[in-house]
Design a protein around this motif. Structure first.
Motif, short mmCIF file in Angstrom:
data_model
loop_
_atom_site.label_atom_id
_atom_site.label_comp_id
_atom_site.label_asym_id
_atom_site.label_seq_id
_atom_site.Cartn_x
_atom_site.Cartn_y
_atom_site.Cartn_z
N ASN A 63 0.83 -1.21 0.00
CA ASN A 63 0.00 0.00 0.00
C ASN A 63 0.86 1.26 0.00
O ASN A 63 0.56 2.24 0.68
N PRO A 67 0.03 3.27 6.50
CA PRO A 67 -0.08 2.58 7.78
C PRO A 67 -1.10 1.43 7.80
O PRO A 67 -1.10 0.62 8.72
N GLU A 68 -1.95 1.34 6.78
CA GLU A 68 -2.95 0.27 6.75
C GLU A 68 -2.76 -0.60 5.50
O GLU A 68 -2.21 -0.17 4.50
N ASN A 69 -3.24 -1.84 5.62
CA ASN A 69 -3.20 -2.74 4.47
C ASN A 69 -4.19 -2.26 3.41
O ASN A 69 -5.22 -1.66 3.74
N TYR A 73 -6.15 -6.65 -0.26
CA TYR A 73 -5.60 -7.70 0.60
C TYR A 73 -6.72 -8.38 1.39
O TYR A 73 -6.81 -9.61 1.44
N TYR A 74 -7.58 -7.60 2.00
CA TYR A 74 -8.69 -8.16 2.78
C TYR A 74 -9.68 -8.89 1.87
O TYR A 74 -10.23 -9.93 2.24
N THR A 124 6.45 1.53 7.45
CA THR A 124 5.45 0.82 8.25
C THR A 124 6.03 0.21 9.52
O THR A 124 5.28 -0.42 10.29
N ILE A 127 4.27 -0.26 12.92
CA ILE A 127 2.84 -0.05 12.66
C ILE A 127 2.20 -1.35 12.17
O ILE A 127 1.19 -1.81 12.69
N ARG A 128 2.82 -1.95 11.15
CA ARG A 128 2.31 -3.20 10.61
C ARG A 128 3.43 -3.92 9.86
O ARG A 128 4.41 -3.30 9.43
#
Length: 138
Positions: A63, A67-69, A73-74, A124, A127-128
């Motif tokens: 991404n 900071p987020e997927n 992906y989901y 990231t 964060i992840r």
């Protein structure tokens, strides 16, 4: 879908899966997936890591170092399947989210071949952990 994604997809399809600019010489695929909540079909161009097994490829949920997927992906890990375009071929794949040592081994290869992903990892950090998904021809 963004205008940039639209342009990449048009170029990809017009040139048998090849694109230019910053992506010249890098393997690019087009992922077809359905929104896990909306059910809407989505199309996302992305870099992939080819495998020694021609029926397997790997995609990274970087991404761009956000900071987020990414949503795709989901969508594909929830569905367990998707459809991809590579070159001039379109085919169904199963999706498997890699974990632990297996994920780390593939990730190391990704960063070695495509150093920009190391920058995404730095962004990231704390964060992840950027997921890696194995896509296998169904």
């Amino acid at each position: 879908m963004s205008d940039i994604d639209d342009q990449i997809i048009v170029e990809f399809r017009a040139n048998a899966g090849q694109v230019g600019g910053q992506l010249a010489g890098i393997p690019v695929m087009v992922l077809h997936h359905r929104g896990r909540k909306s059910g809407i079909e989505r199309v996302t161009p992305m870099v992939y890591l080819p495998s020694d097994d021609k029926n397997v490829l790997f995609v990274m949920a970087s991404n761009w170092g956000a900071p987020e997927n990414p949503g795709w992906y989901y969508n594909i890990t929830s569905a367990g399947e998707a459809e991809v375009e590579t070159g001039t071929e379109t085919y169904r794949v199963t999706a498997r989210d890699l974990k632990g040592e297996e994920r780390d081994r593939i990730w190391a290869t990704v960063v070695q071949r495509y150093p920009v992903f190391g920058g995404y990892e730095e962004k990231t950090a704390g964060i992840r952990k950027i997921p890696v998904v194995e896509l296998t021809r169904a």
